[in-house]
Design a protein around this motif. Structure first.
Motif, PDB file in Angstrom:
ATOM      1  N   LEU A   1       0.832  -1.202   0.000  1.00  0.00           N
ATOM      2  CA  LEU A   1       0.000   0.000   0.000  1.00  0.00           C
ATOM      3  C   LEU A   1       0.870   1.258   0.000  1.00  0.00           C
ATOM      4  N   GLU A   2       1.955   1.253   0.764  1.00  0.00           N
ATOM      5  CA  GLU A   2       2.875   2.390   0.779  1.00  0.00           C
ATOM      6  C   GLU A   2       3.437   2.637  -0.622  1.00  0.00           C
ATOM      7  N   ARG A   3       3.766   1.558  -1.298  1.00  0.00           N
ATOM      8  CA  ARG A   3       4.318   1.639  -2.653  1.00  0.00           C
ATOM      9  C   ARG A   3       3.279   2.228  -3.618  1.00  0.00           C
ATOM     10  N   TYR A   4       2.052   1.723  -3.555  1.00  0.00           N
ATOM     11  CA  TYR A   4       0.982   2.252  -4.401  1.00  0.00           C
ATOM     12  C   TYR A   4       0.718   3.727  -4.101  1.00  0.00           C
ATOM     13  N   LEU A   5       0.717   4.088  -2.818  1.00  0.00           N
ATOM     14  CA  LEU A   5       0.442   5.473  -2.437  1.00  0.00           C
ATOM     15  C   LEU A   5       1.510   6.419  -2.970  1.00  0.00           C
ATOM     16  N   ALA A   6       2.770   5.975  -2.937  1.00  0.00           N
ATOM     17  CA  ALA A   6       3.850   6.800  -3.490  1.00  0.00           C
ATOM     18  C   ALA A   6       3.639   7.026  -4.982  1.00  0.00           C
ATOM     19  N   MET A   7       3.210   5.975  -5.687  1.00  0.00           N
ATOM     20  CA  MET A   7       2.963   6.073  -7.121  1.00  0.00           C
ATOM     21  C   MET A   7       1.796   7.003  -7.416  1.00  0.00           C
ATOM     22  N   VAL A   8       0.708   6.864  -6.649  1.00  0.00           N
ATOM     23  CA  VAL A   8      -0.489   7.688  -6.865  1.00  0.00           C
ATOM     24  C   VAL A   8      -0.197   9.152  -6.566  1.00  0.00           C
ATOM     25  N   THR A   9       0.499   9.410  -5.465  1.00  0.00           N
ATOM     26  CA  THR A   9       0.817  10.786  -5.089  1.00  0.00           C
ATOM     27  C   THR A   9       1.718  11.436  -6.130  1.00  0.00           C
ATOM     28  N   SER A  10       2.691  10.699  -6.632  1.00  0.00           N
ATOM     29  CA  SER A  10       3.566  11.228  -7.680  1.00  0.00           C
ATOM     30  C   SER A  10       2.802  11.517  -8.961  1.00  0.00           C
ATOM     31  N   ALA A  11       1.712  10.786  -9.185  1.00  0.00           N
ATOM     32  CA  ALA A  11       0.910  10.988 -10.394  1.00  0.00           C
ATOM     33  C   ALA A  11       0.162  12.307 -10.375  1.00  0.00           C
ATOM     34  N   GLY A  12      -0.030  12.883  -9.181  1.00  0.00           N
ATOM     35  CA  GLY A  12      -0.761  14.141  -9.082  1.00  0.00           C
ATOM     36  C   GLY A  12      -2.254  13.948  -8.909  1.00  0.00           C
ATOM     37  N   ALA A  13      -2.667  12.762  -8.453  1.00  0.00           N
ATOM     38  CA  ALA A  13      -4.086  12.471  -8.246  1.00  0.00           C
ATOM     39  C   ALA A  13      -4.365  12.270  -6.758  1.00  0.00           C
ATOM     40  N   MET A  14      -5.658  12.319  -6.407  1.00  0.00           N
ATOM     41  CA  MET A  14      -6.065  12.088  -5.026  1.00  0.00           C
ATOM     42  C   MET A  14      -6.118  10.588  -4.758  1.00  0.00           C
ATOM     43  N   PRO A  15      -5.476  10.098  -3.678  1.00  0.00           N
ATOM     44  CA  PRO A  15      -5.508   8.663  -3.386  1.00  0.00           C
ATOM     45  C   PRO A  15      -6.738   8.277  -2.564  1.00  0.00           C
ATOM     46  N   LEU A  16      -7.219   7.069  -2.815  1.00  0.00           N
ATOM     47  CA  LEU A  16      -8.341   6.498  -2.079  1.00  0.00           C
ATOM     48  C   LEU A  16      -8.029   5.015  -1.915  1.00  0.00           C
ATOM     49  N   VAL A  17      -8.195   4.480  -0.713  1.00  0.00           N
ATOM     50  CA  VAL A  17      -7.963   3.049  -0.477  1.00  0.00           C
ATOM     51  C   VAL A  17      -9.315   2.367  -0.290  1.00  0.00           C
ATOM     52  N   LEU A  18      -9.589   1.372  -1.143  1.00  0.00           N
ATOM     53  CA  LEU A  18     -10.836   0.617  -1.067  1.00  0.00           C
ATOM     54  C   LEU A  18     -10.538  -0.789  -0.559  1.00  0.00           C
ATOM     55  N   LEU A  19     -11.190  -1.160   0.544  1.00  0.00           N
ATOM     56  CA  LEU A  19     -10.993  -2.464   1.165  1.00  0.00           C
ATOM     57  C   LEU A  19     -12.222  -3.320   0.875  1.00  0.00           C
ATOM     58  N   THR A  20     -12.083  -4.200  -0.110  1.00  0.00           N
ATOM     59  CA  THR A  20     -13.215  -5.032  -0.511  1.00  0.00           C
ATOM     60  C   THR A  20     -13.337  -6.281   0.375  1.00  0.00           C
ATOM     61  N   LYS A  21     -14.399  -7.045   0.146  1.00  0.00           N
ATOM     62  CA  LYS A  21     -14.687  -8.272   0.898  1.00  0.00           C
ATOM     63  C   LYS A  21     -14.878  -7.977   2.392  1.00  0.00           C
ATOM     64  N   ALA A  22     -15.385  -6.770   2.697  1.00  0.00           N
ATOM     65  CA  ALA A  22     -15.614  -6.384   4.091  1.00  0.00           C
ATOM     66  C   ALA A  22     -16.665  -7.257   4.756  1.00  0.00           C
ATOM     67  N   ASP A  23     -17.515  -7.878   3.947  1.00  0.00           N
ATOM     68  CA  ASP A  23     -18.571  -8.736   4.486  1.00  0.00           C
ATOM     69  C   ASP A  23     -18.040 -10.092   4.954  1.00  0.00           C
ATOM     70  N   ARG A  24     -16.771 -10.388   4.662  1.00  0.00           N
ATOM     71  CA  ARG A  24     -16.216 -11.699   4.999  1.00  0.00           C
ATOM     72  C   ARG A  24     -15.369 -11.694   6.271  1.00  0.00           C
ATOM     73  N   VAL A  25     -15.269 -10.545   6.935  1.00  0.00           N
ATOM     74  CA  VAL A  25     -14.486 -10.460   8.175  1.00  0.00           C
ATOM     75  C   VAL A  25     -15.361  -9.903   9.284  1.00  0.00           C
ATOM     76  N   ASP A  26     -14.965 -10.189  10.530  1.00  0.00           N
ATOM     77  CA  ASP A  26     -15.746  -9.733  11.671  1.00  0.00           C
ATOM     78  C   ASP A  26     -15.634  -8.227  11.868  1.00  0.00           C
ATOM     79  N   ASP A  27     -14.408  -7.677  11.654  1.00  0.00           N
ATOM     80  CA  ASP A  27     -14.197  -6.250  11.925  1.00  0.00           C
ATOM     81  C   ASP A  27     -13.379  -5.601  10.809  1.00  0.00           C
ATOM     82  N   PRO A  28     -14.020  -5.157   9.714  1.00  0.00           N
ATOM     83  CA  PRO A  28     -13.276  -4.500   8.632  1.00  0.00           C
ATOM     84  C   PRO A  28     -12.642  -3.190   9.073  1.00  0.00           C
ATOM     85  N   ARG A  29     -13.142  -2.618  10.164  1.00  0.00           N
ATOM     86  CA  ARG A  29     -12.576  -1.354  10.655  1.00  0.00           C
ATOM     87  C   ARG A  29     -11.101  -1.514  11.030  1.00  0.00           C
ATOM     88  N   ASP A  30     -10.702  -2.718  11.425  1.00  0.00           N
ATOM     89  CA  ASP A  30      -9.293  -2.964  11.757  1.00  0.00           C
ATOM     90  C   ASP A  30      -8.408  -2.746  10.532  1.00  0.00           C
TER      91      ASP A  30
END
Length: 342
Positions: free
Chosen positions: A118-147
């Motif tokens: 994720l750190e690597r992706y964020l460095a790439m996105v920030t260098s691109a000049g775009a706003m970063p957003l992290v999407l955590l999918t499959k949240a329905d398959r874990v007890d606490d996606p907030r972690d």
């Protein structure tokens, strides 16, 4: 695709300022797919197929250009430019997509979740000049996606993290603000994390999806090429194939932004050339000893900086060699013409 206005397609003053008296009669067009010898574009008059005047690698999905209806005559400087060092043992920068407002790094609440990646992706996105957003999918398959959200948000203040079920329309509706009214949202991440499912939910398409492997939570490639597709909300979506290899080059600014906490600490060190190892008065090592900084994070920062410096220098050397070779070929051809003339 139906007809769109330039504003619908994402045209802005940034591009309008690049139109001169010499190019004012040409038609603005936005690339929605790059093929080997053709550019598929969107204009106010509908879709067109254009002949590129540069190599295909010089163009990216999302680029704006000016055309005469047959050829792509002038590529406009992008607002944002997503790149990476090309995979393998080649030394050149690969363009992935352009003119993106927000880049969503898609990972999942399973074994695919990986802070260093994720750190690597964020460095790439920030260098691109775009706003970063992290999407955590499959949240329905874990007890606490907030972690997983907390782990992602601790990486950098730049991070906005959203946990969701990519198959739930109400969950996916959270992403509408980033892909409406001419805005462009891009999806990047590993295979099997749900990018194609998100694409289907956001665009109304029915692209084929693949299951992940149960042993390592890795997926199989579903998307095989990049494309710009409209959303029902008036915006655009760029889906990208999964990236197994992600090497950085020319992204020192992005790395600095993601590791801003270490960069700030480094300014407080006693010596300007502090290596943050055993020097007296090292603010970075002091923060580690007090438990305010994770030593693994410091090592990852160093690793990305070394990789970026090495790859950047390698690409620069390759460009210099190519330029020198081109000059030699040109000189040889000129000499041959002179000899034939005599």
């Amino acid at each position: 695709m139906t007809n769109f206005t330039l504003s619908d397609l994402g045209w802005s003053d940034h591009f309008a300022r690049q139109v001169t008296e010499d190019t004012g009669e040409l038609t603005p067009a936005r690339i929605y797919e790059v093929q080997r010898d053709l550019l598929l574009v969107l204009t106010e008059d509908g879709t067109k197929s254009l002949i590129p005047i540069e190599s295909a690698g010089e163009y990216a999905v999302g680029d704006w250009l000016l055309c005469d209806g047959v050829k792509a005559l002038h590529r406009l400087d992008p607002v944002s430019n997503l790149t990476r060092k090309a995979a393998g043992h080649v030394n050149y920068q690969q363009r992935i997509a352009a003119n993106i407002d927000t880049i969503a790094i898609v990972t999942s609440c399973n074994a695919d979740f990986n802070v260093p990646r994720l750190e690597r992706y964020l460095a790439m996105v920030t260098s691109a000049g775009a706003m970063p957003l992290v999407l955590l999918t499959k949240a329905d398959r874990v007890d606490d996606p907030r972690d997983f959200q907390r782990q992602a948000e601790r990486i950098s203040p730049l991070v906005t993290a959203i946990a969701l079920n990519a198959k739930d329309p109400d969950d996916v509706a959270q992403l509408i603000p980033w892909c409406k009214n001419g805005q462009t949202l891009a999806l990047i991440g590993s295979s099997g994390v749900g990018k194609t499912t998100l694409r289907n939910s956001l665009t109304g398409e029915n692209a084929e999806t693949q299951d992940i492997r149960e042993d390592d939570a890795r997926g199989r490639h579903t998307t095989t090429h990049r494309s710009l597709v409209p959303t029902p909300y008036g915006g655009w979506l760029i889906d990208t194939p999964g990236m197994r290899e992600l090497q950085l080059a020319g992204m020192e600014d992005g790395i600095s932004a993601v590791f801003e906490d270490i960069e700030i600490l480094a300014t407080e060190c006693k010596f300007n050339d502090c290596a943050h190892e055993a020097e007296p008065g090292c603010a970075v090592q002091k923060a580690i000893s007090k438990g305010e900084l994770d030593e693994d994070r410091l090592n990852r920062w160093r690793k990305l900086l070394r990789e970026d410096e090495y790859n950047t220098e390698s690409i620069a050397r390759q460009r210099a060699r190519n330029k020198s070779f081109s000059k030699m070929v040109k000189k040889t051809m000129e000499g041959s013409k002179k000899r034939k003339g005599r």
